[in-house]
Design an enzyme around this catalytic site. Structure first.
Site, PDB file in Angstrom:
ATOM      1  N   ARG A 150     -17.318 -38.028 -37.845  1.00  0.00           N
ATOM      2  CA  ARG A 150     -17.936 -36.721 -37.586  1.00  0.00           C
ATOM      3  C   ARG A 150     -18.104 -35.960 -38.895  1.00  0.00           C
ATOM      4  O   ARG A 150     -17.162 -35.843 -39.689  1.00  0.00           O
ATOM      5  CB  ARG A 150     -17.050 -35.927 -36.623  1.00  0.00           C
ATOM      6  CG  ARG A 150     -17.422 -34.452 -36.436  1.00  0.00           C
ATOM      7  CD  ARG A 150     -16.485 -33.844 -35.402  1.00  0.00           C
ATOM      8  NE  ARG A 150     -16.636 -32.405 -35.246  1.00  0.00           N
ATOM      9  CZ  ARG A 150     -15.748 -31.499 -35.649  1.00  0.00           C
ATOM     10  NH1 ARG A 150     -14.639 -31.895 -36.258  1.00  0.00           N
ATOM     11  NH2 ARG A 150     -15.944 -30.215 -35.439  1.00  0.00           N
ATOM     12  N   ARG A 191     -19.369 -12.237 -34.270  1.00  0.00           N
ATOM     13  CA  ARG A 191     -18.270 -11.553 -34.950  1.00  0.00           C
ATOM     14  C   ARG A 191     -18.468 -10.037 -34.909  1.00  0.00           C
ATOM     15  O   ARG A 191     -19.606  -9.549 -34.841  1.00  0.00           O
ATOM     16  CB  ARG A 191     -18.181 -11.997 -36.412  1.00  0.00           C
ATOM     17  CG  ARG A 191     -18.000 -13.503 -36.593  1.00  0.00           C
ATOM     18  CD  ARG A 191     -17.897 -13.876 -38.067  1.00  0.00           C
ATOM     19  NE  ARG A 191     -17.887 -15.318 -38.263  1.00  0.00           N
ATOM     20  CZ  ARG A 191     -16.830 -16.090 -38.129  1.00  0.00           C
ATOM     21  NH1 ARG A 191     -15.670 -15.548 -37.795  1.00  0.00           N
ATOM     22  NH2 ARG A 191     -16.911 -17.389 -38.326  1.00  0.00           N
ATOM     23  N   LYS A 211     -21.468 -30.206 -26.391  1.00  0.00           N
ATOM     24  CA  LYS A 211     -20.080 -29.755 -26.427  1.00  0.00           C
ATOM     25  C   LYS A 211     -19.856 -28.756 -25.287  1.00  0.00           C
ATOM     26  O   LYS A 211     -20.544 -27.740 -25.207  1.00  0.00           O
ATOM     27  CB  LYS A 211     -19.777 -29.120 -27.780  1.00  0.00           C
ATOM     28  CG  LYS A 211     -19.866 -30.099 -28.935  1.00  0.00           C
ATOM     29  CD  LYS A 211     -19.823 -29.410 -30.280  1.00  0.00           C
ATOM     30  CE  LYS A 211     -18.488 -28.763 -30.555  1.00  0.00           C
ATOM     31  NZ  LYS A 211     -18.448 -28.178 -31.926  1.00  0.00           N
ATOM     32  N   THR A 233     -10.082 -31.851 -29.996  1.00  0.00           N
ATOM     33  CA  THR A 233      -9.398 -30.656 -30.469  1.00  0.00           C
ATOM     34  C   THR A 233      -7.871 -30.715 -30.293  1.00  0.00           C
ATOM     35  O   THR A 233      -7.379 -30.859 -29.174  1.00  0.00           O
ATOM     36  CB  THR A 233      -9.913 -29.360 -29.790  1.00  0.00           C
ATOM     37  OG1 THR A 233     -11.340 -29.396 -29.706  1.00  0.00           O
ATOM     38  CG2 THR A 233      -9.498 -28.145 -30.595  1.00  0.00           C
TER      39      THR A 233
END
Length: 471
Positions: free
Chosen positions: A35, A76, A217, A275
């Protein structure tokens, strides 16, 4: 060929991997594809790592897949006049479009699509979920919130909006530049972040244009709701548990993971569990017992692949981490109940000759001592259908296409050899026996099951099955 495990390992490349020799060590330890994480690093860094992988691929004469992982939108808050503030439970905080540095009463939220989507009663998560707000009011250019779980909030911390679908493309301008670069390099897979709905897959497909395979994902609650539609539109799924674990209650993640693996297996889509699988091995030569159990559970559930992130990209023990993950996979696969657990979750076959033959080879490999299942494929579709059945014997996939071979590196139990295009079933039989022996997957006196189809080159045409003994 090292085909002693069926679940594949996807390892992330980063500054901890310094040359092609290091990559070769990881492949020999069990990595099947790599990856490139475009959330970090420059294009020159990724190009160098890409070349190292291709160098090792040529040296080992073994297909190795390369996946580029797009960053996606990063939501953000703005900046504070003093760099940070302390939020207290019960206080009010306004989030607005004013770019002026904020204080404890208000802060800039430079994302009008978030303000548009939010409604009173919805939750907002800040700084990876460490702080939680509840929306109490809404205006055209601002939302008012109440702090439910407070703490320190500093400049540019991330925002998650778990209860709303944002009118936002998963592909930013940066992603589009990165994607063009990656496709020009020749990546095999593209992992798409921030997927919310099926339309996001369609948008990415149009940009990729068939130059790579697409992995979605699953990290947003809305993507979980639309999982089956999304999975049907893409080539594979990644269970991105990091962001998913922020946006849904942590206790729900194991169930969602099981549901995703089950759905993908039914649809015949490879699924990667990702993860924090061996997170502690970033700084320790040994994992925690909980991490070992986590990897083992993903293997037992029937995942096609498990992923390493920072463990190999920036950790102190990348080789040891891959070796440990390989050992866990082999330990589970060699267990007495592994195959029976997979059989319990066996997907419903479709009424096609290809699925009928795939079901047959699974049964044959459970009755006879089959050393290998050899399948001739051009597109990879018949090998993927065989993999979907989770047969007891490994699958040797013969293909004239290096692109197909690289695609299949993510799929359970499939090991590919690129050979010249064959024209007749008889050629497949003799070639299959020869290659199975040369690759060490079968020895004299052992049984090999061979599948192929005519007309050659037509996906889904698998219509023949032969049981041969290697002489």
């Amino acid at each position: 060929m090292n085909a002693d495990k069926k679940v594949k390992i996807l390892a992330t490349l980063g500054p901890a991997i310094r040359d092609a020799a290091h990559i070769r060590q990881l492949v020999e330890a069990g990595v099947n594809l790599f990856r490139l994480n475009f959330s970090h690093g420059e294009h020159t860094d990724h190009a160098q790592r890409y070349q190292w992988v291709r160098e090792v691929e040529r040296e080992l004469n073994q297909p190795i897949g390369i996946l580029m992982d797009l960053q996606g939108p990063k939501l953000r808050v703005g900046r504070f006049a003093e760099g940070k503030v302390q939020l207290v439970n019960g206080q009010s905080l306004r989030l607005d479009l004013d770019a002026t540095p904020g204080d404890a009463s208000r802060v800039n939220l430079p994302h009008p699509e978030i303000i548009e989507a939010l409604q009173p009663g919805m939750s907002l998560l800040l700084d990876d979920g460490r702080l939680r707000l509840k929306v109490t009011g809404k205006q055209a250019d601002a939302v008012d919130t109440c702090v439910i779980a407070g703490g320190e909030l500093s400049d540019r911390k991330g925002v998650n909006v778990p209860e709303a679908v944002l009118q936002l493309s998963p592909l930013t301008e940066k992603d589009r530049r990165d994607l063009a670069f990656g496709l020009e390099l020749g990546v095999d897979w593209v992992a798409l972040s921030f997927v919310q709905r099926p339309e996001d897959i369609v948008e990415a497909r149009e940009l990729i244009g068939g130059k790579a395979f697409l992995m979605a994902k699953i990290e947003k609650p809305s993507a979980v709701i639309h999982l089956e539609e999304i999975a049907k539109l893409c080539d594979a799924i990644m269970v991105a548990r990091g962001d998913l674990g922020v946006e849904v209650p942590a206790e729900n993640v194991p169930r969602i993971q099981k549901d995703i693996v089950r759905t993908c297996r039914q649809l015949g889509r490879p699924v990667v569990v990702a993860t924090q699988m061996l997170e502690s091995m970033r700084f320790s030569p040994a994992p925690t017992r909980a991490e070992v159990t986590d990897v083992a559970n993903a293997v037992a559930e029937g995942a096609d692949a498990v992923m390493l992130s920072a463990e190999t990209a920036s950790g102190d023990y990348p080789l040891e981490t891959v070796q440990m993950m390989s050992k866990i996979i082999r330990q589970v696969e060699n267990g007495p109940d592994y195959q029976s657990q997979l059989d319990v979750g066996r997907p419903q076959a479709e009424a096609t000759a290809s699925d009928a033959i795939s079901c047959a080879i699974r049964r044959i490999s459970s009755i006879l001592p089959v050393a290998a299942l050899v399948n001739y494929t051009e597109s990879g579709s018949s090998s993927l259908r065989a993999s979907r059945e989770r047969p007891k014997a490994p699958i040797l996939s013969l293909t004239p296409s290096l692109t197909t071979a690289r695609r299949l590196t993510v799929a359970w139990g499939i090991y590919s050899v690129v050979n010249e295009r064959l024209r007749r079933v008889e050629e497949v039989t003799s070639t299959a026996l020869e290659i199975a022996q040369a690759q060490g997957m079968a020895r004299r006196g052992e049984t090999v099951v061979i599948t192929a189809g005519e007309p050659f080159g037509q996906p889904g045409s698998t219509n023949s099955l032969r049981i041969e003994t290697l002489h």
